[in-house]
Scaffold this active site. Structure first.
Site, PDB file in Angstrom:
ATOM      1  N   GLY A  23       0.937  -1.363   0.093  1.00 22.75           N
ATOM      2  CA  GLY A  23      -0.135   0.205  -0.129  1.00 22.75           C
ATOM      3  C   GLY A  23      -0.060   1.325   0.246  1.00 22.75           C
ATOM      4  O   GLY A  23       0.166   2.225   0.586  1.00 22.75           O
ATOM      5  N   ASN A  25       1.380   3.120  -2.411  1.00 20.29           N
ATOM      6  CA  ASN A  25       0.983   4.157  -3.550  1.00 20.29           C
ATOM      7  C   ASN A  25      -0.409   4.198  -2.252  1.00 20.29           C
ATOM      8  O   ASN A  25      -0.765   5.535  -3.339  1.00 20.29           O
ATOM      9  CB  ASN A  25       0.249   3.043  -4.808  1.00 20.29           C
ATOM     10  CG  ASN A  25       1.692   3.621  -5.384  1.00 20.29           C
ATOM     11  OD1 ASN A  25       1.617   4.196  -6.331  1.00 20.29           O
ATOM     12  ND2 ASN A  25       2.264   1.800  -6.102  1.00 20.29           N
ATOM     13  N   ARG A  77     -15.804 -18.374  -8.450  1.00 20.30           N
ATOM     14  CA  ARG A  77     -14.937 -16.963  -8.888  1.00 20.30           C
ATOM     15  C   ARG A  77     -16.540 -16.249  -9.662  1.00 20.30           C
ATOM     16  O   ARG A  77     -16.238 -14.688  -9.500  1.00 20.30           O
ATOM     17  CB  ARG A  77     -14.028 -17.058 -10.771  1.00 20.30           C
ATOM     18  CG  ARG A  77     -13.377 -16.151 -10.835  1.00 20.30           C
ATOM     19  CD  ARG A  77     -12.401 -15.646  -9.851  1.00 20.30           C
ATOM     20  NE  ARG A  77     -11.506 -14.556  -9.499  1.00 20.30           N
ATOM     21  CZ  ARG A  77     -10.225 -14.396  -9.469  1.00 20.30           C
ATOM     22  NH1 ARG A  77     -10.202 -15.338  -8.082  1.00 20.30           N
ATOM     23  NH2 ARG A  77      -9.647 -12.871  -9.457  1.00 20.30           N
ATOM     24  N   ASN A 119      -5.253   2.287 -13.530  1.00 22.00           N
ATOM     25  CA  ASN A 119      -4.264   1.385 -12.940  1.00 22.00           C
ATOM     26  C   ASN A 119      -3.131   2.356 -12.770  1.00 22.00           C
ATOM     27  O   ASN A 119      -2.646   3.480 -13.788  1.00 22.00           O
ATOM     28  CB  ASN A 119      -4.634   0.664 -13.601  1.00 22.00           C
ATOM     29  CG  ASN A 119      -3.789  -0.754 -13.337  1.00 22.00           C
ATOM     30  OD1 ASN A 119      -3.432  -0.904 -12.232  1.00 22.00           O
ATOM     31  ND2 ASN A 119      -2.849  -1.268 -13.979  1.00 22.00           N
ATOM     32  N   HIS A 121       0.682   1.614 -13.616  1.00 25.72           N
ATOM     33  CA  HIS A 121       1.017   0.053 -13.758  1.00 25.72           C
ATOM     34  C   HIS A 121       2.669   0.490 -13.795  1.00 25.72           C
ATOM     35  O   HIS A 121       3.131   1.373 -14.934  1.00 25.72           O
ATOM     36  CB  HIS A 121       1.023  -0.494 -15.378  1.00 25.72           C
ATOM     37  CG  HIS A 121       1.915  -1.808 -15.996  1.00 25.72           C
ATOM     38  ND1 HIS A 121       1.576  -2.743 -15.623  1.00 25.72           N
ATOM     39  CD2 HIS A 121       2.782  -1.989 -16.826  1.00 25.72           C
ATOM     40  CE1 HIS A 121       2.625  -3.817 -16.272  1.00 25.72           C
ATOM     41  NE2 HIS A 121       3.363  -3.098 -16.963  1.00 25.72           N
ATOM     42  N   GLU A 159     -11.250  -3.055 -21.476  1.00 25.59           N
ATOM     43  CA  GLU A 159     -11.484  -4.914 -20.958  1.00 25.59           C
ATOM     44  C   GLU A 159     -10.113  -4.958 -21.303  1.00 25.59           C
ATOM     45  O   GLU A 159      -9.882  -7.009 -21.236  1.00 25.59           O
ATOM     46  CB  GLU A 159     -12.416  -5.198 -21.906  1.00 25.59           C
ATOM     47  CG  GLU A 159     -13.824  -5.671 -22.037  1.00 25.59           C
ATOM     48  CD  GLU A 159     -14.509  -4.256 -22.254  1.00 25.59           C
ATOM     49  OE1 GLU A 159     -14.323  -3.923 -23.014  1.00 25.59           O
ATOM     50  OE2 GLU A 159     -15.677  -3.948 -21.602  1.00 25.59           O
ATOM     51  N   ASP A 162      -3.707  -3.206 -19.589  1.00 22.26           N
ATOM     52  CA  ASP A 162      -3.366  -2.585 -20.018  1.00 22.26           C
ATOM     53  C   ASP A 162      -3.486  -1.779 -21.004  1.00 22.26           C
ATOM     54  O   ASP A 162      -2.489  -1.302 -21.737  1.00 22.26           O
ATOM     55  CB  ASP A 162      -1.326  -3.072 -19.511  1.00 22.26           C
ATOM     56  CG  ASP A 162      -1.435  -3.461 -18.294  1.00 22.26           C
ATOM     57  OD1 ASP A 162      -1.885  -2.835 -16.942  1.00 22.26           O
ATOM     58  OD2 ASP A 162      -0.145  -4.168 -17.705  1.00 22.26           O
ATOM     59  N   ALA A 191       8.332   7.350  -9.884  1.00 25.19           N
ATOM     60  CA  ALA A 191       7.074   8.297 -10.498  1.00 25.19           C
ATOM     61  C   ALA A 191       6.022   7.256 -10.384  1.00 25.19           C
ATOM     62  O   ALA A 191       5.273   8.459 -10.681  1.00 25.19           O
ATOM     63  CB  ALA A 191       7.659   7.160 -11.921  1.00 25.19           C
TER      64      ALA A 191
HETATM   65  C1  GRF Z   1       3.309  -0.896  -7.767  1.00 27.53           C
HETATM   66  O1  GRF Z   1       4.726  -1.463  -7.872  1.00 27.53           O
HETATM   67  C2  GRF Z   1       1.868  -0.838  -9.086  1.00 27.53           C
HETATM   68  O2  GRF Z   1       2.975  -0.331  -9.663  1.00 27.53           O
HETATM   69  C3  GRF Z   1       2.113  -2.045  -8.768  1.00 27.53           C
HETATM   70  O3  GRF Z   1       2.356  -3.448  -7.438  1.00 27.53           O
HETATM   71  C4  GRF Z   1       2.790  -2.296  -6.482  1.00 27.53           C
HETATM   72  C5  GRF Z   1       1.887  -1.887  -5.392  1.00 27.53           C
HETATM   73  O4  GRF Z   1       2.808  -1.736  -3.833  1.00 27.53           O
HETATM   74  N1  GRF Z   1       0.231  -2.777  -9.275  1.00 27.53           N
HETATM   75  P1  GRF Z   1       1.806  -1.120  -3.170  1.00 27.53           P
HETATM   76  O5  GRF Z   1       1.083  -1.713  -2.354  1.00 27.53           O
HETATM   77  O6  GRF Z   1       1.624   0.412  -3.298  1.00 27.53           O
HETATM   78  O7  GRF Z   1       3.276  -0.529  -1.947  1.00 27.53           O
END
Ligand code: GRF
Length: 219
Positions: A23, A25, A77, A119, A121, A159, A162, A191
């Site tokens: 977490g 981000n 699922r 999202n 990436h 859909e 990425d 980034a």
């Molecule tokens: C990040 O590198 C993100 O780009 C990828 O998963 C990672 C998540 O990290 N999709 P965090 O949980 O936000 O620390």
């Protein structure tokens, strides 16, 4: 968690963040709402598919409602997909932010949240993206290919994997002797933690227009 600097008097964007792991981000988003880099935004909830995700602790510490919806808790699922979508809808979000969420998003959810789900990436799309490119695998592949510049991308979710309209990208230099772990950390610091909050702020302030599979960032 509401940033009250909405000078224009607009209704704050209700943001739901979906996570699977550490977490960091999510933390960057929380900090940015706190210090005003993200305005006009209310963090209404956090959903994790993993009950042990440290991201859930971060949500609790900041008083953001959180919950776990795990595929492991459901027989099929299909049932999980229904429960996940119910949980998401329950927060009535204007924007869903996938911040390291490692579960395949149900097609119905993609349709319902078209142009309202983003999202992050960890590569410069269209390099090192698509099926199989997630987490450390992205950075391993970049080092294996020997590229000198990597980076991160924030995009709307469609859909494909990425393939949605790109909102922001930021480049990061590869350095001699990088390991996948070292490179992953640099891409996050230089980034991801910058462009994900920035993208949310742009959307919250009506600066992102989507048309024909591309975005336009308004001045
Ligand atoms: C990040 O590198 C993100 O780009 C990828 O998963 C990672 C998540 O990290 N999709 P965090 O949980 O936000 O620390």
């Amino acid at each position: 968690m509401l940033n009250s600097t909405d000078a224009a008097g607009r209704k704050p964007l209700r943001v739901l963040v979906m996570v699977s792991g550490g977490g960091t981000n999510l933390q960057a988003i929380i900090d940015s709402v706190g210090d005003g880099r993200i305005t006009n935004t209310q963090l209404v909830g956090v959903i994790s598919n993993n009950k042990n995700a440290y991201a859930l602790e971060r949500a609790k510490e900041h008083g953001i409602p959180s919950m776990c919806v795990s595929p492991k808790d459901y027989e099929t699922r299909e049932i999980f997909n229904t429960k996940l979508l119910e949980a998401v809808d329950g927060f009535a979000p204007d924007l869903v932010v996938l911040a390291g969420f490692l579960v395949v998003i149900p097609p119905e959810m993609i349709r319902r949240y078209e142009d309202r789900m983003i999202n992050i990436h960890p590569s410069l799309i269209p390099s090192f993206c698509g099926k199989g490119y997630y987490g450390l695998k992205v950075h391993e592949a970049a080092l294996k290919r020997g590229v000198k510049v990597v980076g991160a991308t924030v995009h709307f979710v469609d859909e494909g994997t990425d393939t949605g309209p790109i909102i922001l990208q930021k480049a990061v230099e590869v350095q001699q002797g990088d390991t996948p772990e070292v490179l992953q950390r640099r891409v996050m610091e230089q980034a991801e933690w910058m462009i994900l909050p920035r993208a949310i702020d742009l959307i919250a302030n009506g600066k992102v227009r989507v048309a024909g599979g591309r975005t336009e960032i308004l001045p």
